[in-house]
Motif scaffolding. Structure first.
Motif, PDB file in Angstrom:
ATOM      1  N   VAL A   1       0.848  -1.205   0.000  1.00 53.72           N
ATOM      2  CA  VAL A   1       0.000   0.000   0.000  1.00 53.72           C
ATOM      3  C   VAL A   1       0.875   1.243   0.000  1.00 53.72           C
ATOM      4  CG1 VAL A   1      -1.705   1.310   1.336  1.00 53.72           C
ATOM      5  CG2 VAL A   1      -1.939  -1.175   1.101  1.00 53.72           C
ATOM      6  N   ASP A   2       1.915   1.252   0.826  1.00 48.60           N
ATOM      7  CA  ASP A   2       2.813   2.412   0.884  1.00 48.60           C
ATOM      8  C   ASP A   2       3.479   2.649  -0.467  1.00 48.60           C
ATOM      9  OD1 ASP A   2       2.171   2.713   3.517  1.00 48.60           O
ATOM     10  OD2 ASP A   2       4.057   1.912   4.313  1.00 48.60           O
ATOM     11  N   ALA A   3       3.969   1.571  -1.081  1.00 42.73           N
ATOM     12  CA  ALA A   3       4.674   1.724  -2.363  1.00 42.73           C
ATOM     13  C   ALA A   3       3.739   2.302  -3.423  1.00 42.73           C
ATOM     14  CB  ALA A   3       5.243   0.374  -2.819  1.00 42.73           C
ATOM     15  N   MET A   4       2.503   1.843  -3.445  1.00 43.69           N
ATOM     16  CA  MET A   4       1.558   2.341  -4.455  1.00 43.69           C
ATOM     17  C   MET A   4       1.127   3.771  -4.164  1.00 43.69           C
ATOM     18  SD  MET A   4      -0.780  -0.985  -5.460  1.00 43.69           S
ATOM     19  CE  MET A   4      -1.457  -1.272  -3.834  1.00 43.69           C
ATOM     20  N   THR A   5       0.800   4.055  -2.903  1.00 41.02           N
ATOM     21  CA  THR A   5       0.261   5.383  -2.601  1.00 41.02           C
ATOM     22  C   THR A   5       1.350   6.456  -2.602  1.00 41.02           C
ATOM     23  OG1 THR A   5       0.402   4.892  -0.234  1.00 41.02           O
ATOM     24  CG2 THR A   5      -1.722   4.521  -1.284  1.00 41.02           C
ATOM     25  N   GLN A   6       2.611   6.044  -2.439  1.00 39.27           N
ATOM     26  CA  GLN A   6       3.687   7.042  -2.476  1.00 39.27           C
ATOM     27  C   GLN A   6       4.301   7.183  -3.858  1.00 39.27           C
ATOM     28  OE1 GLN A   6       6.276   5.885   0.802  1.00 39.27           O
ATOM     29  NE2 GLN A   6       4.565   6.036   2.235  1.00 39.27           N
ATOM     30  N   ALA A   7       3.864   6.357  -4.797  1.00 41.58           N
ATOM     31  CA  ALA A   7       4.438   6.431  -6.148  1.00 41.58           C
ATOM     32  C   ALA A   7       3.816   7.593  -6.934  1.00 41.58           C
ATOM     33  CB  ALA A   7       4.195   5.114  -6.879  1.00 41.58           C
ATOM     34  N   ASP A   8       4.592   8.120  -7.890  1.00 39.84           N
ATOM     35  CA  ASP A   8       4.048   9.138  -8.786  1.00 39.84           C
ATOM     36  C   ASP A   8       3.196   8.494  -9.871  1.00 39.84           C
ATOM     37  OD1 ASP A   8       5.514  11.387  -7.596  1.00 39.84           O
ATOM     38  OD2 ASP A   8       7.282  10.338  -8.383  1.00 39.84           O
ATOM     39  N   LEU A   9       3.495   7.238 -10.182  1.00 39.67           N
ATOM     40  CA  LEU A   9       2.776   6.559 -11.255  1.00 39.67           C
ATOM     41  C   LEU A   9       2.652   5.068 -10.919  1.00 39.67           C
ATOM     42  CD1 LEU A   9       1.611   6.975 -14.179  1.00 39.67           C
ATOM     43  CD2 LEU A   9       3.836   6.185 -15.005  1.00 39.67           C
ATOM     44  N   VAL A  10       1.436   4.532 -11.107  1.00 37.14           N
ATOM     45  CA  VAL A  10       1.194   3.100 -10.900  1.00 37.14           C
ATOM     46  C   VAL A  10       0.963   2.479 -12.276  1.00 37.14           C
ATOM     47  CG1 VAL A  10      -0.328   1.367  -9.861  1.00 37.14           C
ATOM     48  CG2 VAL A  10       0.200   3.479  -8.618  1.00 37.14           C
ATOM     49  N   VAL A  11       1.814   1.525 -12.638  1.00 31.98           N
ATOM     50  CA  VAL A  11       1.750   0.915 -13.968  1.00 31.98           C
ATOM     51  C   VAL A  11       1.289  -0.532 -13.835  1.00 31.98           C
ATOM     52  CG1 VAL A  11       3.091   0.299 -16.021  1.00 31.98           C
ATOM     53  CG2 VAL A  11       3.647   2.388 -14.750  1.00 31.98           C
ATOM     54  N   GLY A  12       0.329  -0.928 -14.676  1.00 33.77           N
ATOM     55  CA  GLY A  12      -0.124  -2.322 -14.578  1.00 33.77           C
ATOM     56  C   GLY A  12      -1.020  -2.740 -15.724  1.00 33.77           C
ATOM     57  N   TYR A  13      -1.352  -4.006 -15.703  1.00 29.30           N
ATOM     58  CA  TYR A  13      -2.269  -4.624 -16.661  1.00 29.30           C
ATOM     59  C   TYR A  13      -3.674  -4.040 -16.400  1.00 29.30           C
ATOM     60  CZ  TYR A  13      -5.329  -8.579 -18.067  1.00 29.30           C
ATOM     61  OH  TYR A  13      -6.322  -9.364 -18.575  1.00 29.30           O
ATOM     62  N   THR A  14      -4.389  -3.739 -17.483  1.00 28.28           N
ATOM     63  CA  THR A  14      -5.676  -3.022 -17.411  1.00 28.28           C
ATOM     64  C   THR A  14      -6.610  -3.551 -16.310  1.00 28.28           C
ATOM     65  OG1 THR A  14      -5.423  -2.836 -19.796  1.00 28.28           O
ATOM     66  CG2 THR A  14      -7.521  -2.095 -18.864  1.00 28.28           C
ATOM     67  N   THR A  15      -6.824  -4.868 -16.280  1.00 30.46           N
ATOM     68  CA  THR A  15      -7.745  -5.459 -15.301  1.00 30.46           C
ATOM     69  C   THR A  15      -7.343  -5.121 -13.867  1.00 30.46           C
ATOM     70  OG1 THR A  15      -8.077  -7.280 -16.830  1.00 30.46           O
ATOM     71  CG2 THR A  15      -8.782  -7.648 -14.565  1.00 30.46           C
ATOM     72  N   TYR A  16      -6.038  -5.167 -13.583  1.00 31.66           N
ATOM     73  CA  TYR A  16      -5.579  -4.895 -12.221  1.00 31.66           C
ATOM     74  C   TYR A  16      -5.657  -3.412 -11.900  1.00 31.66           C
ATOM     75  CZ  TYR A  16      -3.967  -9.667 -12.538  1.00 31.66           C
ATOM     76  OH  TYR A  16      -3.920 -11.025 -12.701  1.00 31.66           O
ATOM     77  N   VAL A  17      -5.364  -2.584 -12.900  1.00 31.73           N
ATOM     78  CA  VAL A  17      -5.458  -1.140 -12.685  1.00 31.73           C
ATOM     79  C   VAL A  17      -6.906  -0.772 -12.327  1.00 31.73           C
ATOM     80  CG1 VAL A  17      -5.414   1.094 -13.884  1.00 31.73           C
ATOM     81  CG2 VAL A  17      -3.429  -0.437 -14.008  1.00 31.73           C
ATOM     82  N   ARG A  18      -7.873  -1.373 -13.019  1.00 32.29           N
ATOM     83  CA  ARG A  18      -9.296  -1.104 -12.703  1.00 32.29           C
ATOM     84  C   ARG A  18      -9.608  -1.500 -11.270  1.00 32.29           C
ATOM     85  NH1 ARG A  18     -11.300  -2.846 -18.227  1.00 32.29           N
ATOM     86  NH2 ARG A  18     -10.730  -1.001 -19.415  1.00 32.29           N
ATOM     87  N   LEU A  19      -9.076  -2.659 -10.861  1.00 28.81           N
ATOM     88  CA  LEU A  19      -9.308  -3.172  -9.516  1.00 28.81           C
ATOM     89  C   LEU A  19      -8.732  -2.215  -8.461  1.00 28.81           C
ATOM     90  CD1 LEU A  19      -8.751  -6.989  -9.109  1.00 28.81           C
ATOM     91  CD2 LEU A  19      -8.622  -5.488  -7.149  1.00 28.81           C
TER      92      LEU A  19
END
Lengths: 250, 250
Positions: free
Chosen positions: B23-41
């Motif tokens: 959670v920390d890594a994602m919320t502190q990142a400037d950009l979250v990169v991923g496969y469409t289905t996971y990004v939607r989730l």
């Protein structure tokens, strides 16, 4: 409503590696039951909780204590490091609860297992099929352990060895390395992680040939690469397949 | 300081199963990169973050996008479901970063893998040695997959099958079940979990013999018990050894 026992895998040990579900189960429980070493580790991070600690190898007693507390109406969290579902307390608890004919609800809370924690430290050794084997012969005949090691080596699995060594089991790891070498090159990369995700963490990469000489103990996890595993910039990497750079075409 | 790319395993999908570190890594990142289905989730749970989504099978493109963003000074979180280190993005990212000769720091963040999440739902099927095998032949020759399945069966590993079926791969699971049956009884318990730890979760227990007829798809994980696995009160349990009830004496 039935009394609840959460069987919680709290991961390697430190708070950042715990899931929210594990933290909730522990902090909302009336009693946290666990092996002394783990209870000490948790007490530092959650000093406000009620704990009941039992020594090593008293898993059945620990489960009975958890069930008995639950039957008095307490919500109980029975804790394991790593994942409670991988060589953890989930199975023993279910067996003991059935033996006691206790009408309790057992809820398993998964955690980050040692193989995952170690892999993250080493790079990306588990990108392809792997086998997880415990070298502890406390409850498994040694011949069966060696047989699994040999077949896993033949199948070209990345091999994760849990409980690779203890004071009373010092020769098994060397024997396992010998068995694996019958199917894999002496220079196969091997990653060793001690205290993954805990104070005093140490990780290093060696080779299958040198594995028997490494200072491995019971706090280590050993990851033996498959035939494709390589080391680059200090990271241990198992490619995902035999055409990783051409993936766009598959 | 080098630009950082966190390669994050966010677990099965919902917040309770994520580690704090993820959670920390994602919320502190400037950009979250991923496969469409996971990004939607993730967007549903963390709507405030910046995302970049790429379609399935574009893993290398996704890694290049992550590296390029990092080289412009952004902190990037490259996300996988489950554990980023188990059939996840950690390996491809390290390979692509090396290929691009990019001076970035890759930090792997482990998560709860599908085998762990599924095991928690089923009871305690992973209490003893196990093998994890992907039935996807996108990047592995099919003969090698079958060979691993057969050897894992021979070794009496509990077997976790990832990617058990897809629209284009419908017959592999039945073939795997047939190979396993050469070493294990037809009534061996098999647990199937669909969407473990996500909306629409479903889990059921069947037998090895009936496995080919089960409605398995790409959202499922299949866990085949070893020779000792049994079902009790609806839970799938693999005992830890051959003397679990006598553990106090060992």
């Amino acid at each position: 409503m039935k009394p609840k026992i959460y069987v919680v895998g709290f991961g390697p040990g430190e708070r950042p590696y715990m899931t929210q579900q594990a933290v909730d189960a522990m902090t909302q429980a009336d009693l946290v039951v666990g092996y002394t070493t783990y209870v000490r580790l948790l007490e530092k991070q959650f000093p406000e909780l009620q704990y009941y600690a039992t020594p090593m190898r008293k898993e059945a007693d620990r489960c009975r204590a958890a069930v008995e507390a639950a039957l008095t109406g307490k919500t109980v969290a029975l804790v394991s490091s790593g994942d409670s579902g991988i060589y953890g307390m989930a199975g023993v608890l279910l067996e003991i609860a059935a033996e006691m004919q206790a009408d309790v609800e057992v809820i398993a809370v998964a955690g980050v297992t040692a193989a995952s924690a170690a892999a993250a430290v080493l790079g990306a050794p588990l990108m392809h099929d792997f086998a997880v084997i415990s070298l502890s012969d406390c409850m498994t005949p040694l011949e069966q352990i060696y047989r699994r090691v040999a077949l896993a080596a033949e199948a070209d699995f990345v091999i994760c060895l849990y409980n690779p060594k203890s004071r009373s089991r010092t020769a098994y790891l060397a024997e396992a390395a010998k068995l694996i070498q019958q199917h894999r090159k002496p220079e196969t990369p091997v990653g060793i992680v001690r205290n993954a995700g805990r104070e005093g963490k140490r990780a290093w990469i060696t080779t299958l040939e040198k594995l028997p000489e490494e200072p491995v103990d019971m706090f280590c996890v050993v990851l033996v690469g498959n035939s494709q595993t390589y080391v680059q910039n200090g990271k241990m990497i198992t490619p995902r397949g035999y055409c990783v750079r051409r993936e766009e075409s598959c």
